[in-house]
Design a protein around this motif. Sequence first.
Motif, PDB file in Angstrom:
ATOM      1  N   HIS A 187       0.812  -1.223   0.000  1.00 43.84           N
ATOM      2  CA  HIS A 187       0.000   0.000   0.000  1.00 43.84           C
ATOM      3  C   HIS A 187       0.852   1.283   0.000  1.00 43.84           C
ATOM      4  CE1 HIS A 187       0.763   0.269   4.305  1.00 43.84           C
ATOM      5  NE2 HIS A 187       0.206   1.469   4.300  1.00 43.84           N
ATOM      6  N   ASP A 188       2.014   1.249   0.673  1.00 46.94           N
ATOM      7  CA  ASP A 188       2.857   2.458   0.743  1.00 46.94           C
ATOM      8  C   ASP A 188       4.089   2.368  -0.155  1.00 46.94           C
ATOM      9  OD1 ASP A 188       1.484   4.248   2.327  1.00 46.94           O
ATOM     10  OD2 ASP A 188       2.430   3.632   4.215  1.00 46.94           O
ATOM     11  N   ARG A 221       5.331   5.689  -1.133  1.00 44.52           N
ATOM     12  CA  ARG A 221       5.305   6.714  -0.066  1.00 44.52           C
ATOM     13  C   ARG A 221       6.611   7.505   0.022  1.00 44.52           C
ATOM     14  NH1 ARG A 221       4.271  10.366   2.361  1.00 44.52           N
ATOM     15  NH2 ARG A 221       3.203  10.673   4.344  1.00 44.52           N
ATOM     16  N   HIS A 268       0.427   9.384  -3.186  1.00 48.22           N
ATOM     17  CA  HIS A 268       1.175   8.118  -3.095  1.00 48.22           C
ATOM     18  C   HIS A 268       0.249   6.903  -3.208  1.00 48.22           C
ATOM     19  CE1 HIS A 268       0.244   8.123   1.303  1.00 48.22           C
ATOM     20  NE2 HIS A 268       0.431   6.823   1.221  1.00 48.22           N
ATOM     21  N   HIS A 294      -6.160   4.118  -0.370  1.00 49.65           N
ATOM     22  CA  HIS A 294      -5.946   3.926   1.069  1.00 49.65           C
ATOM     23  C   HIS A 294      -5.699   5.234   1.812  1.00 49.65           C
ATOM     24  CE1 HIS A 294      -1.530   4.234   0.371  1.00 49.65           C
ATOM     25  NE2 HIS A 294      -1.498   4.576   1.648  1.00 49.65           N
ATOM     26  N   THR A 295      -5.325   6.301   1.121  1.00 53.11           N
ATOM     27  CA  THR A 295      -5.005   7.554   1.815  1.00 53.11           C
ATOM     28  C   THR A 295      -6.226   8.456   1.954  1.00 53.11           C
ATOM     29  OG1 THR A 295      -2.875   7.438   0.718  1.00 53.11           O
ATOM     30  CG2 THR A 295      -3.367   9.478   1.878  1.00 53.11           C
ATOM     31  N   ASP A 333      -4.350   0.228   7.831  1.00 52.73           N
ATOM     32  CA  ASP A 333      -3.368   1.316   7.836  1.00 52.73           C
ATOM     33  C   ASP A 333      -3.574   2.213   9.061  1.00 52.73           C
ATOM     34  OD1 ASP A 333      -1.291   2.861   6.754  1.00 52.73           O
ATOM     35  OD2 ASP A 333      -2.663   4.096   5.574  1.00 52.73           O
TER      36      ASP A 333
HETATM   37 FE   LIG Z   1      -0.049   5.579   2.851  1.00 44.80          FE
END
Ligand SMILES: [Fe+2]
Length: 192
Positions: A50-51, A54, A84, A110-111, A128
């Motif tokens: 997911h990141d 980032r 991201h 997700h953010t 998260d």
């Molecule tokens: Fe993130």
Amino acid sequence: MTVDELKKILANKLSPKRYRHSINVMETAKKLARAYGENSDKAALAGLLHDCARDIKGDNIFFHCEKFGIAVNEVSKFQPDLLHGPLGAEIAKYEYGIEDVSILNAIRWHTTGHEHMDKLCKIIYIADYIEPGRSFPGVEEVRQLAYCNLDDAMITSLDRTIKYVITKGALLHPDTIDARNSIIMEKLRTDT
Ligand SMILES: [Fe+2]
Ligand SMILES: [Fe+2]
């Protein structure tokens, strides 16, 4: 690519802190997937990746977004870190060979959250938020809600995020409002 192969790559690409966070999100997402009858292999991949974008910073983010044809809205121009998610989804697809649309959407949103998030999207958003390394005020309430009712956990975490952004006087991403409204509307429809 397998989870173990991806772990090796990410351990070299991400900072140690970010890598630990990614592993924590992966483990939390697997637990949530088991609790809610979601595919835990998909949850593991989405949590781990997911990141993955980032650590791309500054103008580099805009450069990569242009390369992948990602639309950058006005809010994201002022807060490029929000990109991201969308950028991570493209990297997961083109660099790590992820083709599953629900995994890619879970990474993508997700953010900020998004309208009509599916179960996997919600699991990654919450994982998260509540992974064991998180210690901000209110996280315990969402941790408990997460295993009782995923939508209630989503609404509570979105509410907290929106309130926090307002307190800071910062810009709210429209997808965050859409995410909250769509989950509440789903609940209203099923309640009536
Ligand atoms: Fe993130
Ligand atoms: Fe994260």
